[in-house]
Scaffold this motif. Structure first.
Motif, PDB file in Angstrom:
ATOM      1  N   VAL A 155      28.493  89.366 -25.191  1.00 16.09           N
ATOM      2  CA  VAL A 155      28.186  88.112 -25.866  1.00 16.09           C
ATOM      3  C   VAL A 155      29.334  87.726 -26.790  1.00 16.09           C
ATOM      4  CG1 VAL A 155      26.640  86.997 -27.510  1.00 16.09           C
ATOM      5  CG2 VAL A 155      25.696  88.434 -25.705  1.00 16.09           C
ATOM      6  N   LEU A 182      24.747  83.133 -26.900  1.00 19.74           N
ATOM      7  CA  LEU A 182      23.673  84.112 -26.763  1.00 19.74           C
ATOM      8  C   LEU A 182      22.728  83.707 -25.643  1.00 19.74           C
ATOM      9  CD1 LEU A 182      22.638  86.725 -27.978  1.00 19.74           C
ATOM     10  CD2 LEU A 182      21.279  85.392 -29.572  1.00 19.74           C
ATOM     11  N   LEU A 189      23.557  83.233 -22.768  1.00 20.39           N
ATOM     12  CA  LEU A 189      23.932  84.063 -21.617  1.00 20.39           C
ATOM     13  C   LEU A 189      22.982  85.248 -21.477  1.00 20.39           C
ATOM     14  CD1 LEU A 189      26.136  85.082 -19.475  1.00 20.39           C
ATOM     15  CD2 LEU A 189      27.063  86.364 -21.391  1.00 20.39           C
ATOM     16  N   LEU A 190      22.759  85.897 -22.599  1.00 14.81           N
ATOM     17  CA  LEU A 190      21.875  87.061 -22.597  1.00 14.81           C
ATOM     18  C   LEU A 190      20.427  86.652 -22.368  1.00 14.81           C
ATOM     19  CD1 LEU A 190      22.530  89.783 -25.301  1.00 14.81           C
ATOM     20  CD2 LEU A 190      21.190  89.999 -23.248  1.00 14.81           C
ATOM     21  N   ALA A 191      20.027  85.579 -23.009  1.00 13.72           N
ATOM     22  CA  ALA A 191      18.644  85.132 -22.865  1.00 13.72           C
ATOM     23  C   ALA A 191      18.362  84.755 -21.418  1.00 13.72           C
ATOM     24  CB  ALA A 191      18.380  83.951 -23.796  1.00 13.72           C
ATOM     25  N   GLU A 192      19.314  84.118 -20.767  1.00 12.74           N
ATOM     26  CA  GLU A 192      19.113  83.739 -19.361  1.00 12.74           C
ATOM     27  C   GLU A 192      19.000  84.974 -18.481  1.00 12.74           C
ATOM     28  OE1 GLU A 192      22.327  81.180 -18.331  1.00 12.74           O
ATOM     29  OE2 GLU A 192      21.856  79.803 -19.981  1.00 12.74           O
ATOM     30  N   ALA A 193      19.864  85.936 -18.752  1.00 12.46           N
ATOM     31  CA  ALA A 193      19.785  87.171 -17.975  1.00 12.46           C
ATOM     32  C   ALA A 193      18.432  87.842 -18.198  1.00 12.46           C
ATOM     33  CB  ALA A 193      20.922  88.108 -18.369  1.00 12.46           C
ATOM     34  N   ALA A 194      17.963  87.827 -19.443  1.00  7.45           N
ATOM     35  CA  ALA A 194      16.671  88.438 -19.741  1.00  7.45           C
ATOM     36  C   ALA A 194      15.553  87.710 -19.011  1.00  7.45           C
ATOM     37  CB  ALA A 194      16.425  88.428 -21.247  1.00  7.45           C
ATOM     38  N   ALA A 234      12.539  86.045 -23.916  1.00  8.10           N
ATOM     39  CA  ALA A 234      13.922  86.336 -23.527  1.00  8.10           C
ATOM     40  C   ALA A 234      14.866  86.070 -24.690  1.00  8.10           C
ATOM     41  CB  ALA A 234      14.307  85.491 -22.320  1.00  8.10           C
ATOM     42  N   ALA A 258      17.226  88.752 -26.829  1.00 11.42           N
ATOM     43  CA  ALA A 258      18.668  88.583 -27.023  1.00 11.42           C
ATOM     44  C   ALA A 258      19.032  88.663 -28.499  1.00 11.42           C
ATOM     45  CB  ALA A 258      19.112  87.243 -26.431  1.00 11.42           C
ATOM     46  N   LEU A 300      19.098  94.466 -17.712  1.00 10.72           N
ATOM     47  CA  LEU A 300      19.647  93.312 -18.437  1.00 10.72           C
ATOM     48  C   LEU A 300      21.173  93.341 -18.415  1.00 10.72           C
ATOM     49  CD1 LEU A 300      19.155  90.877 -20.128  1.00 10.72           C
ATOM     50  CD2 LEU A 300      18.838  92.332 -22.120  1.00 10.72           C
ATOM     51  N   ARG A 305      26.254  87.914 -13.838  1.00  6.16           N
ATOM     52  CA  ARG A 305      26.318  86.510 -14.219  1.00  6.16           C
ATOM     53  C   ARG A 305      27.660  86.159 -14.820  1.00  6.16           C
ATOM     54  NH1 ARG A 305      21.858  82.816 -15.704  1.00  6.16           N
ATOM     55  NH2 ARG A 305      20.654  84.064 -14.253  1.00  6.16           N
TER      56      ARG A 305
END
Lengths: 198, 198
Positions: A22, A108, A110-115, B8, B12, B133, B140
């Motif tokens: 991130v 962030l 990016l991480l939320a989407e992956a989650a 999500a 994050a 994750l 991604r």
DNA sequence: CCCATAATGTATCGACTCGATACTATTTGC
DNA sequence: GCAAATAGTATCGAGTCGATACATTATGGG
């Protein structure tokens, strides 16, 4: 010597790697990591917690560093400072319209989407585990938890005068939105008796 | 608009906060965060991955930045550089005795210790979720996964000549220790068919 | 064999973070 | 009132970080 405690170590390293990815994103964006973290906090904190001092404790940084970051955010027109009407030595921080809008580009995400690609129960379980991990880390560290108002031991769901909720520490009524915001005064409810002895 | 996708987002933010607490610890220690991350990587990577270039990709940083960090670590006597016998333009990195010993003081231990207080299944579940994750985030992001050798699609548990294991990509035998180290060439095994379409 | 090209790594510069220290301005308490 | 605590700012030095330029060593045609 490599079986069970290594799970804990591996988990810690994974957290670090995720955060680093991130951060790399953030460095490529308009703001740098410190500025993003401040912006995020100001978007999530309640009206008792929008001061440089609270941000300093939240970030576990020093006053000077946070002051610098806020100056940069103010210069970019993302944050506005107002003198505190109740206290002449304090300052209240607010996101500007531009600041609010910029949050849509938060790296962030990016991480939320992956989650969000994780299966529902897996996501929920991981979030719960991480929440416990955060609580344990903060407790071990002597810092304040900065939890969401609703989950505080001082939170009263029913207000005396018909307002939605009430804070038993500051003795003020709370709106619905207040109850979902981060508060610097947050204290977790005392659990019956968990792993609190050791 | 605040029920399921917020899980999500919350996850994050928790990752970020945990990482920030570790960083604060690191700033108080003998090394700074970048140096700790490099030291950790060098302690965990295999003999095909101990170069400045691999570290650069692992950290998602730039060559120059990593070069600086390595100079600092070398000056402190924690890392040693050796010319690569096989390639004149490459360099091999090794931890010194001092470097190995210093890892006992890794501030990331704060997080690992906190994780160790979690109940067994909760710890395992959280670690699994975070691993997924991380994989999703890296995919991604277009980076390399830097996974552990054993979990690579090129890993062959049985070596032809009786050596413990074998790498099907580099075509070399692997020791037991090799198989537990991080490799820059790591590629995840292709799953039968998971959430890979979207 | 030679030269363009790519790859690995270093050197240097400027913007910025961060902690440390010193400072100003308020507030609190005795 | 006046000392002490608190909130915040200013400034400095060490270090991160990306960008750019550079040196050195492969690599791959002609």
């Amino acid at each position: 010597m490599s079986s069970p405690p290594d799970h804990a170590r591996h988990l810690a390293e994974t957290v670090e790697r995720l955060a680093r990815l991130v951060r790399a994103r953030e460095h490529e964006s308009a703001l740098n990591p410190a500025q993003w973290e401040a912006l995020r906090y100001l978007a999530r904190c309640n009206r008792f917690s929008n001061t440089p001092g609270a941000l300093t404790r939240y970030l576990a940084a020093t006053k000077g560093t946070v002051s610098q970051t806020l100056i940069a955010l103010e210069r970019k027109g993302l944050v506005r400072k107002e003198p505190d009407p109740a206290s002449g030595r304090s300052v209240r921080l607010f996101l500007t319209e531009t600041g609010e809008r910029l949050l849509a580009d938060d790296p962030l995400g990016l991480l939320a989407e992956a989650a969000a690609t994780l299966a529902g129960p897996m996501l929920a379980g991981t979030a719960t585990g991480l929440g416990m991990l955060l609580a344990a880390t903060i407790a071990r560290n002597g810092g304040r938890p900065f939890g969401v108002c609703r989950t505080c031991r001082f939170f009263r769901p029913e207000a005396p005068e018909g307002a939605p909720h009430f804070c038993g520490l500051l003795l003020v009524p709370l709106s619905e939105r207040d109850s979902l915001s981060i508060c610097q005064e947050h204290e977790p409810p005392q659990e019956p008796c968990e792993h609190e002895a050791a």
